[in-house]
Design an enzyme around this catalytic site. Structure first.
Site, mmCIF file in Angstrom:
data_model
loop_
_atom_site.group_PDB
_atom_site.id
_atom_site.type_symbol
_atom_site.label_atom_id
_atom_site.label_comp_id
_atom_site.label_asym_id
_atom_site.label_seq_id
_atom_site.Cartn_x
_atom_site.Cartn_y
_atom_site.Cartn_z
ATOM 1 C CB CYS A 163 42.354 38.109 43.428
ATOM 2 S SG CYS A 163 41.896 39.632 43.488
ATOM 3 C CG HIS A 303 44.277 34.356 39.136
ATOM 4 N ND1 HIS A 303 43.313 34.043 40.064
ATOM 5 C CD2 HIS A 303 44.559 35.473 39.097
ATOM 6 C CE1 HIS A 303 43.070 35.330 40.668
ATOM 7 N NE2 HIS A 303 43.804 36.432 40.038
ATOM 8 C CD GLU A 314 47.116 31.458 35.850
ATOM 9 O OE1 GLU A 314 46.551 32.626 35.513
ATOM 10 O OE2 GLU A 314 46.766 30.599 36.427
ATOM 11 C CE LYS A 333 39.662 35.111 37.841
ATOM 12 N NZ LYS A 333 40.225 33.863 37.982
ATOM 13 C CG HIS A 338 39.138 39.462 38.711
ATOM 14 N ND1 HIS A 338 39.236 38.128 39.620
ATOM 15 C CD2 HIS A 338 40.625 39.553 38.926
ATOM 16 C CE1 HIS A 338 40.250 38.017 40.277
ATOM 17 N NE2 HIS A 338 40.972 38.851 39.863
ATOM 18 C CG PHE A 397 46.496 43.386 43.973
ATOM 19 C CD1 PHE A 397 47.112 43.146 42.690
ATOM 20 C CD2 PHE A 397 45.709 44.387 43.964
ATOM 21 C CE1 PHE A 397 46.661 43.889 41.554
ATOM 22 C CE2 PHE A 397 45.288 45.163 42.834
ATOM 23 C CZ PHE A 397 45.678 44.760 41.685
#
Length: 411
Positions: A163, A303, A314, A333, A338, A397
């Site tokens: 991502c 993010h 984050e 998002k 996502h 990830f």
């Protein structure tokens, strides 16, 4: 002071629009792209909610005889690249030497095609597997198809950072342009994850939002009641150029990429480092690369996926970096879902429009901010603010952290 590069073209295929201003208006107004998978779709009954992009006629971007075997992720990427090059006013071979154009377009590849072919092998045996599977599956094929379609003959690659791939593709493109290796780079990411096997992997990991009566409320970045992400599909492609090259051909420059940074968590395959220290360092590297201080950044597009651990890590990272100089923060998002690696490119495009319009999109569905995500949130309505620089975060990830800083076009 670092050397910025010019953003001259944007092409998007997203759940909330295909034109950059349409996408920006949607994230500002809360026009959600989150829906229940309709009856007849393979995801119906598999997930509660997903974010679908508009259909793109494969035969309109791929030779007709090949269109039926090309994965959707590739079709969306070629469409977005064509729109981005048109926006930039570039015809490769006419406006730029084909060997001076590079492509860095990423994504996990055509996993839906792989899943389909596994079913065919189980059903029909070895001879049931299509010889066209490989050009539909390989993660470099989006970049390759773009090169084939538009005659790009320079450097071509795809980064595999989950991502974070969209943001990292922009960073790699910036690196290529600064080195003088190319005059133009087509960069971004494409993802088409909306098929059962992929969705079940996220669902069985308890990573997906669930239990929301209204699907548009399911993605809740930084909200106390968030319970997972909403899978979405998209492609986002930017055209970046060396500033001198863009000026020489009279291009309209939408914004500049001022700097970027990348780090690794070195912690866990799927869980972010809880203290956010590596994510914080990616932001600090980006600031140094751009020659900016924290007070120079007027907006941060987080993010912000809506997962418990990811959002908290984050938030810790942002607080660590910015402290009292924290800019307004939002995650778009809430309405897009996502979009995996494509998120970084879509959100960079949103940052470009935020700079141009002086308007900062809010985080939708952030009704009750989690105290563990104590940020300077943009809530409910867009905020008017003339800003000179924005930061966009992308985390993947494997512990990949990427931060990109965009600024107002400099001449």
């Amino acid at each position: 002071m670092s050397t910025g590069v010019a953003v001259t073209g944007i092409g998007l295929v997203s759940p909330v629009g295909t034109a950059v201003d349409e996408v920006f208006d949607a994230v500002c107004a809360g026009r959600s792209g989150l829906v229940r998978p309709p009856e007849g779709h393979a995801l119906h009954g598999v997930v509660d909610v997903a974010a679908f992009s508009p259909a793109v006629d494969a035969a309109s971007v791929i030779p007709a005889k090949e269109a039926r075997v090309v994965d959707r992720s590739i079709v969306m990427a070629v469409r977005a690249a064509g729109d981005a090059l048109a926006d930039a006013g570039i015809e490769v071979g006419r406006d730029v030497d084909p060997y001076r154009v590079a492509v860095v377009v990423s994504g996990v590849g055509g996993l839906a095609t792989l899943a389909d072919q596994a079913v065919e092998r189980s059903r029909r045996g070895r001879l049931g597997v299509s010889p066209f599977m490989l050009p539909g599956v390989l993660p470099n094929m989006a970049a390759a198809r773009i090169a084939i379609k538009f005659g790009v003959r320079g450097y071509s690659s795809s980064v595999g950072t989950a991502c974070a791939a969209g943001g990292q593709s922009i960073g790699e493109a910036t690196r290529i342009l600064r080195s003088g290796e190319a005059d133009v780079v087509v960069c971004g990411c494409t993802e088409a994850p909306l098929f059962p096997t992929f969705a079940d992997a996220f669902g069985n990991a308890l990573a997906l939002a669930r239990g929301w009566a209204d699907p548009t409320t399911a993605s809740r970045p930084f909200d106390r009641r968030r319970n997972g992400l909403v899978l979405g599909e998209a492609a986002g492609v930017l055209v970046l150029e060396r500033p001198g090259f863009a000026r020489a051909r009279g291009a309209t420059v939408h914004a500049d990429v001022l700097g970027w940074g990348a780090t690794s968590d070195a912690y866990h395959p799927t869980t972010p480092r809880p203290d956010g220290s590596s994510a914080a360092e990616s932001m600090r590297i980006a600031l140094r690369d751009a020659g900016l201080s924290t007070g120079d950044v007027g907006y941060l597009n987080a993010h912000g996926t809506g997962t418990k651990a990811g959002d908290a890590a984050e938030a810790a990272a942002i607080r660590d970096v910015y402290g009292d100089a924290m800019p307004p923060v939002s995650s778009t998002k809430g309405v897009t879902g996502h979009l995996l690696g494509a998120s970084g490119a879509i959100e960079a495009a949103i940052g470009v429009v935020a700079l141009r319009r002086g308007l900062l999109p809010p985080t939708h569905n952030l009704d009750d901010p989690d105290p563990a995500c104590d940020l300077n949130h943009v809530l409910e309505q867009p905020a008017a603010a003339a800003v000179d620089a924005v930061m966009s975060n992308s985390f993947g990830f494997g512990g990949h952290n990427v931060s990109v800083i965009l600024g107002r076009a400099n001449g």
